[in-house]
Design an enzyme around this catalytic site. Structure first.
Site, PDB file in Angstrom:
ATOM      1  N   GLU A  59    -107.623  32.202  17.302  1.00  0.00           N
ATOM      2  CA  GLU A  59    -108.343  30.951  16.451  1.00  0.00           C
ATOM      3  C   GLU A  59    -106.756  30.673  18.053  1.00  0.00           C
ATOM      4  O   GLU A  59    -106.272  30.032  17.563  1.00  0.00           O
ATOM      5  CB  GLU A  59    -107.951  30.618  15.319  1.00  0.00           C
ATOM      6  N   GLU A  70    -114.849  35.785  10.565  1.00  0.00           N
ATOM      7  CA  GLU A  70    -114.165  34.724   9.622  1.00  0.00           C
ATOM      8  C   GLU A  70    -115.259  33.487   8.774  1.00  0.00           C
ATOM      9  O   GLU A  70    -115.637  33.119   9.774  1.00  0.00           O
ATOM     10  CB  GLU A  70    -112.834  33.652   9.727  1.00  0.00           C
TER      11      GLU A  70
HETATM   12  O1  AHR Z   1    -108.429  32.349   6.839  1.00  0.00           O
HETATM   13  C1  AHR Z   1    -107.385  31.613   6.241  1.00  0.00           C
HETATM   14  C2  AHR Z   1    -106.711  31.248   7.664  1.00  0.00           C
HETATM   15  O2  AHR Z   1    -108.549  30.076   8.905  1.00  0.00           O
HETATM   16  C3  AHR Z   1    -106.487  31.712   9.058  1.00  0.00           C
HETATM   17  O3  AHR Z   1    -105.420  32.645   8.720  1.00  0.00           O
HETATM   18  C4  AHR Z   1    -107.026  31.255   9.886  1.00  0.00           C
HETATM   19  O4  AHR Z   1    -107.783  31.727  11.419  1.00  0.00           O
HETATM   20  C5  AHR Z   1    -108.497  29.889   9.708  1.00  0.00           C
HETATM   21  O5  AHR Z   1    -107.879  28.932  10.466  1.00  0.00           O
END
Ligand code: AHR
Length: 495
Positions: free
Chosen positions: A173, A296
């Site tokens: 991110e 994710e």
């Molecule tokens: O999964 C939780 C968080 O969500 C992670 O650390 C981040 O990459 C995302 O914003």
């Protein structure tokens, strides 16, 4: 009439098992408590790693595990997590609760965990607050076969042999918690970091660039235009399923039918995201050399009342199982470009497979979906056509059925179907073309309520049961599919 047609003779693309990957961050009780309990505890462990959790996850045949973050990755300095545990420097985990991280779970412990799980490690390295040198040395430490400063250090720390390592993330991110970069800047940074991610001996890194946040198509366009396939084997995408807003996500267990609908609508949005990002990628990479990696995803609810808001600890209900089922169907159906994914996060955090409390653990409804969908690992995707009623809520609607199918290497055909309607049972006509289907049987996951879930006192409230066998008449069979259910069926053919 609801109908699903499976084209058993039209399989062209393999469903990469890495679509069924998982994610474990130094966040809340995922690593500490969830996986790592240390050796000095009454909880059964192997070299400090919980045995019950490993055994349960082996039941899912996890293909890869992403670590150490997440946002944590971009403030993680790997050298703090090697050597004698008592001498490891501590740090503050500024993203997640401001706790002091003692670095007891580091590189060796993670690689040991992956070996115990028999899965491939996926390491996400620090771009936001790290250096090129630090990343380069980590790769040397992990994979260098020859005598070198880092392989010597590895040997001093008890592991003379290099590890095999494929999946390597260059930042997480980077548009947000990983450095607040703009896409052109990150593209250049990516190229610089990736240049020094060396392949030692026959180890080949599969380098994954930080990709877009949900529908940020500009990010994808910029990365694809500026980074060649020779430097980037994967581009990540993050998308979470929220029933409400980031400010008020809603309870994991006490929710309305409207919230149920919104969760599933958000999960289905993954289809549009993959299509749109793939269209951009196709323009620069028509051969589909670069994989889209959804590293994710999952349902994100408000934390359980009374728990640390920075720990992202949530319960997991039948709704989460449906979110998993429809998302995995979407992934299977896009397996030409979508070749890897990691649900967030494995234990005790977000849409977890397992919850632990002291010595106790339970399997969530989402665990059962991953367990049932294993049949699709590395199988040939078979196209499906779904004709179904719409499920309506407040002038909006989504399809009530979602499906995907595959043929395994040993020639078994599997069909997974989700009925997302909370109260409408369906009779679904299943037509299988291109083979002579005989019977259909499998497992189904459902429960009495949309918010049914497993607790430490009732761990089997939601679990799959066997579906009785249905016989085909010619190419067609009728399946009774209860409301709010996920089914995985095996279709046998006439010998
Ligand atoms: O999964 C939780 C968080 O969500 C992670 O650390 C981040 O990459 C995302 O914003």
């Amino acid at each position: 009439m609801q109908k699903i047609t499976v084209h058993a003779d039209r399989g062209r693309t393999r469903i990469n098992r890495h679509i069924y990957g998982h994610f474990a961050e130094h966040l809340g009780r995922c690593i500490y408590d969830g996986f790592w309990v240390g050796e000095e505890t009454s909880i059964h462990n192997i070299r400090g790693i919980r045995r019950d959790v490993v055994e349960a996850l082996r039941g899912l045949r996890i293909p890869n595990l992403r670590w150490p973050g997440g946002c944590f990755a971009d403030e993680y300095h790997w050298m703090d997590g090697i050597g004698s545990r008592t001498n490891r420097p501590a740090m503050v985990n500024t993203h997640w609760g401001g706790l002091t991280e003692n670095n007891h779970f580091g590189t060796h412990e993670f690689m040991d965990l992956c070996e115990q799980l028999e899965c491939e490690p996926y390491i996400c390295a620090n771009v936001g607050s790290g250096t090129v040198r630090e990343m380069q040395q980590w790769i040397e430490y992990l994979t260098c076969t020859e005598k070198s400063p880092m392989s010597d250090l590895r040997a001093v720390n008890g592991h003379p042999d290099p590890w095999k390592l494929t999946f390597w993330g260059v930042g997480n991110e980077s548009w947000g918690c990983g450095g607040s970069m703009r896409p052109k800047y990150y593209a250049d940074e990516y190229r610089r970091y990736a240049t020094y991610c060396r392949n030692f001996a026959d180890n080949r890194l599969f380098k994954i660039a930080c990709g877009p946040n949900s529908d940020d198509y500009h990010w994808t366009e910029t990365l694809m235009a500026r980074v060649p396939a020779s430097q980037m084997q994967g581009l990540s995408l993050h998308h979470y399923t929220l029933a409400g807003s980031w400010e008020a996500k809603g309870s994991a267990t006490e929710f309305t039918e409207e919230e149920w609908f919104h969760s599933l609508q958000q999960a289905l949005f993954m289809d549009e995201l993959i299509k749109n990002h793939s269209t951009i990628m196709d323009r620069y990479d028509p051969q589909k050399q670069i994989a889209l990696v959804v590293d994710e995803w999952g349902a994100w609810h408000d934390v359980e009342p009374g728990t640390n808001p920075g720990f992202l600890h949530q319960q997991n209900t039948l709704r989460d199982a449906l979110v998993a089922g429809v998302t995995l169907n979407i992934f299977n159906n896009h397996c030409d470009r979508l070749r890897m994914a990691c649900i967030a996060q494995t234990v005790n955090v977000l849409q977890a497979m397992i919850l632990t409390e002291g010595e106790r653990m339970l399997l969530t409804p989402s665990y059962h979906v991953f367990q049932m969908y294993q049949v699709h690992h590395d199988a040939l995707m078979l196209p499906v056509e779904v004709v179904c009623e719409r499920y309506e809520q407040n002038q909006e609607s989504i399809p009530s059925l979602s499906a995907s199918a595959s043929r395994s290497e040993d020639d078994r055909v599997h069909l997974s179907i989700c009925n997302v309607h909370p109260i409408r049972d369906e009779i679904v006509g299943i037509e299988v073309r291109g083979m002579l289907p005989e019977t259909m049987q499998g497992q189904i996951l459902t429960a009495s309520n949309i918010n049914s879930h497993n607790t430490f006192d009732n761990r089997e409230q939601v679990k799959p049961v066997e579906l009785t066998s249905t016989r085909f008449s010619g190419e067609v069979a009728q399946l009774e599919l209860p409301c709010k259910s996920v089914a995985v069926l095996e279709i046998s053919q006439t010998a």
